[in-house]
Design a protein around this motif. Sequence first.
Motif, PDB file in Angstrom:
ATOM      1  N   LEU A   2     -27.892  63.079  13.149  1.00 10.86           N
ATOM      2  CA  LEU A   2     -26.461  63.218  12.881  1.00 10.86           C
ATOM      3  C   LEU A   2     -25.642  63.102  14.160  1.00 10.86           C
ATOM      4  O   LEU A   2     -24.548  62.549  14.161  1.00 10.86           O
ATOM      5  N   GLU A   3     -26.173  63.622  15.259  1.00 11.97           N
ATOM      6  CA  GLU A   3     -25.463  63.510  16.536  1.00 11.97           C
ATOM      7  C   GLU A   3     -25.346  62.070  16.987  1.00 11.97           C
ATOM      8  O   GLU A   3     -24.374  61.672  17.631  1.00 11.97           O
ATOM      9  N   LEU A   4     -26.321  61.214  16.619  1.00 14.35           N
ATOM     10  CA  LEU A   4     -26.301  59.807  17.035  1.00 14.35           C
ATOM     11  C   LEU A   4     -25.463  58.930  16.093  1.00 14.35           C
ATOM     12  O   LEU A   4     -24.750  58.042  16.528  1.00 14.35           O
ATOM     13  N   VAL A   5     -25.560  59.195  14.790  1.00 14.21           N
ATOM     14  CA  VAL A   5     -25.006  58.278  13.809  1.00 14.21           C
ATOM     15  C   VAL A   5     -23.652  58.713  13.266  1.00 14.21           C
ATOM     16  O   VAL A   5     -22.734  57.921  13.156  1.00 14.21           O
ATOM     17  N   SER A   6     -23.542  59.958  12.918  1.00 15.70           N
ATOM     18  CA  SER A   6     -22.333  60.390  12.217  1.00 15.70           C
ATOM     19  C   SER A   6     -21.048  60.180  13.018  1.00 15.70           C
ATOM     20  O   SER A   6     -20.001  59.905  12.419  1.00 15.70           O
ATOM     21  N   PRO A   7     -21.054  60.298  14.366  1.00 17.60           N
ATOM     22  CA  PRO A   7     -19.792  60.023  15.088  1.00 17.60           C
ATOM     23  C   PRO A   7     -19.253  58.613  14.834  1.00 17.60           C
ATOM     24  O   PRO A   7     -18.043  58.408  14.750  1.00 17.60           O
ATOM     25  N   ASN A   8     -20.178  57.627  14.710  1.00 17.59           N
ATOM     26  CA  ASN A   8     -19.740  56.255  14.426  1.00 17.59           C
ATOM     27  C   ASN A   8     -19.117  56.154  13.039  1.00 17.59           C
ATOM     28  O   ASN A   8     -18.126  55.451  12.836  1.00 17.59           O
ATOM     29  N   PHE A   9     -19.725  56.829  12.056  1.00 18.41           N
ATOM     30  CA  PHE A   9     -19.158  56.805  10.703  1.00 18.41           C
ATOM     31  C   PHE A   9     -17.790  57.484  10.667  1.00 18.41           C
ATOM     32  O   PHE A   9     -16.834  56.981  10.088  1.00 18.41           O
ATOM     33  N   GLU A  10     -17.758  58.679  11.298  1.00 19.86           N
ATOM     34  CA  GLU A  10     -16.534  59.458  11.218  1.00 19.86           C
ATOM     35  C   GLU A  10     -15.386  58.799  11.973  1.00 19.86           C
ATOM     36  O   GLU A  10     -14.221  58.911  11.583  1.00 19.86           O
ATOM     37  N   SER A  11     -15.714  58.110  13.101  1.00 16.92           N
ATOM     38  CA  SER A  11     -14.640  57.441  13.847  1.00 16.92           C
ATOM     39  C   SER A  11     -14.008  56.325  13.031  1.00 16.92           C
ATOM     40  O   SER A  11     -12.842  55.985  13.230  1.00 16.92           O
ATOM     41  N   ARG A  12     -14.781  55.777  12.102  1.00 13.59           N
ATOM     42  CA  ARG A  12     -14.266  54.705  11.238  1.00 13.59           C
ATOM     43  C   ARG A  12     -13.818  55.232   9.875  1.00 13.59           C
ATOM     44  O   ARG A  12     -13.496  54.458   8.995  1.00 13.59           O
ATOM     45  N   GLN A  13     -13.893  56.565   9.722  1.00 13.12           N
ATOM     46  CA  GLN A  13     -13.460  57.206   8.483  1.00 13.12           C
ATOM     47  C   GLN A  13     -14.335  56.808   7.291  1.00 13.12           C
ATOM     48  O   GLN A  13     -13.864  56.732   6.160  1.00 13.12           O
ATOM     49  N   TYR A  14     -15.620  56.481   7.577  1.00 13.41           N
ATOM     50  CA  TYR A  14     -16.538  56.161   6.478  1.00 13.41           C
ATOM     51  C   TYR A  14     -17.064  57.459   5.863  1.00 13.41           C
ATOM     52  O   TYR A  14     -17.280  58.453   6.561  1.00 13.41           O
ATOM     53  N   GLY A  15     -17.318  57.413   4.578  1.00 17.35           N
ATOM     54  CA  GLY A  15     -18.045  58.511   3.932  1.00 17.35           C
ATOM     55  C   GLY A  15     -19.527  58.160   3.846  1.00 17.35           C
ATOM     56  O   GLY A  15     -19.887  56.976   3.844  1.00 17.35           O
ATOM     57  N   TYR A  16     -20.398  59.168   3.788  1.00 19.43           N
ATOM     58  CA  TYR A  16     -21.825  58.845   3.769  1.00 19.43           C
ATOM     59  C   TYR A  16     -22.595  59.946   3.049  1.00 19.43           C
ATOM     60  O   TYR A  16     -22.204  61.103   2.989  1.00 19.43           O
ATOM     61  N   ASP A  17     -23.765  59.540   2.481  1.00 21.53           N
ATOM     62  CA  ASP A  17     -24.772  60.439   1.916  1.00 21.53           C
ATOM     63  C   ASP A  17     -26.094  60.074   2.570  1.00 21.53           C
ATOM     64  O   ASP A  17     -26.503  58.908   2.510  1.00 21.53           O
ATOM     65  N   ILE A  18     -26.742  61.052   3.170  1.00 19.03           N
ATOM     66  CA  ILE A  18     -28.043  60.811   3.802  1.00 19.03           C
ATOM     67  C   ILE A  18     -29.085  61.673   3.086  1.00 19.03           C
ATOM     68  O   ILE A  18     -28.913  62.889   2.954  1.00 19.03           O
ATOM     69  N   GLN A  19     -30.166  61.006   2.621  1.00 20.17           N
ATOM     70  CA  GLN A  19     -31.221  61.729   1.909  1.00 20.17           C
ATOM     71  C   GLN A  19     -32.530  61.569   2.684  1.00 20.17           C
ATOM     72  O   GLN A  19     -32.996  60.447   2.908  1.00 20.17           O
ATOM     73  N   ILE A  20     -33.109  62.701   3.101  1.00 20.47           N
ATOM     74  CA  ILE A  20     -34.402  62.709   3.785  1.00 20.47           C
ATOM     75  C   ILE A  20     -35.310  63.602   2.966  1.00 20.47           C
ATOM     76  O   ILE A  20     -35.065  64.813   2.842  1.00 20.47           O
TER      77      ILE A  20
END
Length: 361
Positions: A2-20
């Motif tokens: 989340l520290e690596l990926v979510s900042p890129n999503f949030e900066s672009r205002q994307y919504g996301y669902d991650i399932q592990i």
Amino acid sequence: FLELVSPNFESRQYGYDIQILNSVIQSNTDEAKIDTSNRFHFQSKLYPFTISIFLTFDSYQHQYVSNLGETALIALVLSLLYVIIRYQTLARLSIEYSLLTAIKEEQIELYLQPIVDIHSRKLVGSEALVRWNHPVQGNMSPEQFIPLAEKLGAIDRITKYMFKEISRFLKRNPDYLNESYISINISRYQIVQPEFVQFLERYKRRYPNYVGRILLELTENVELCSEQLDIALVNLKAIQELGFAIAIDDFGTGYSGLNLVRMIKFDVVKIDQVFIKSLHTESNIKPVLKSMIQLADDLDMKIIAEGVETEAQIEQLEMLGVKYIQGFYYAKPIKPDELATFHRMTNEALTLSEPIPRWKS
């Protein structure tokens, strides 16, 4: 992760669902802002990992703001293309563009107005005129498009077109050639150009039999500086030496005509129609006409009265000593083929000692 990926999503205002495995991590996105039509799924083939990305209205806004520079540039380019296309469209509809096109494609037409001898009532000549039917504005008056042609530098092409059409008419009608002449108006710009004299020299070499039947009319409202006047006088004398007769048109409407008459001998003087129309309404017109006619007689110039429309005008002009008339009384400007017919009709009328017919068009 989340520290690596979510900042890129949030900066672009994307919504996301991650399932592990069985755990799901979701972004904090307002359900009302989600664009459900744009959802993208990605699944790893090596790991138990799935991610869904979906656009929101905030992400659209972020995308537009981020690419505002590119958007403005594209809008500018499209606007310039629109302006260019619009300008070209308007130019094609403009009178200037239409006139140049009409001259180039010979869409203007030659008309001839008869000139009649008062005494014999015989057709002695005609004046060549051009008519232009504008595709949008309809029939345009020569008073409108001839000055425009001069301004655009296209008057030479109109004059050459008239010479070509007149030559074609004279070739088809040898009887007219043997008995009558045709006058052509020349511009003040042309008489100061050596190219115009050279054109007439070439014309004489090609049509030597036609030269004596062509009268060149120079309008009196010509305005020339002293240097241009000197050139014009030299050119006019050279034109006369080639065998062309020269007339001064619209005589009496200005000072320049008297000045030119003083400097060069014209063959014909054409009295402007403003004097003819005022014969009945202004008592001081007759003395003025008498002076003009006397001047022409003293200088051995033939006189043509323009704008004659009534029998009463003809009678008064005949009493004043005018021999030749031009105007609607006998005929408006007509097409060359119609003039040939009118010429035959007048000859037949004279042979039968009948009154000369008036052309009805």
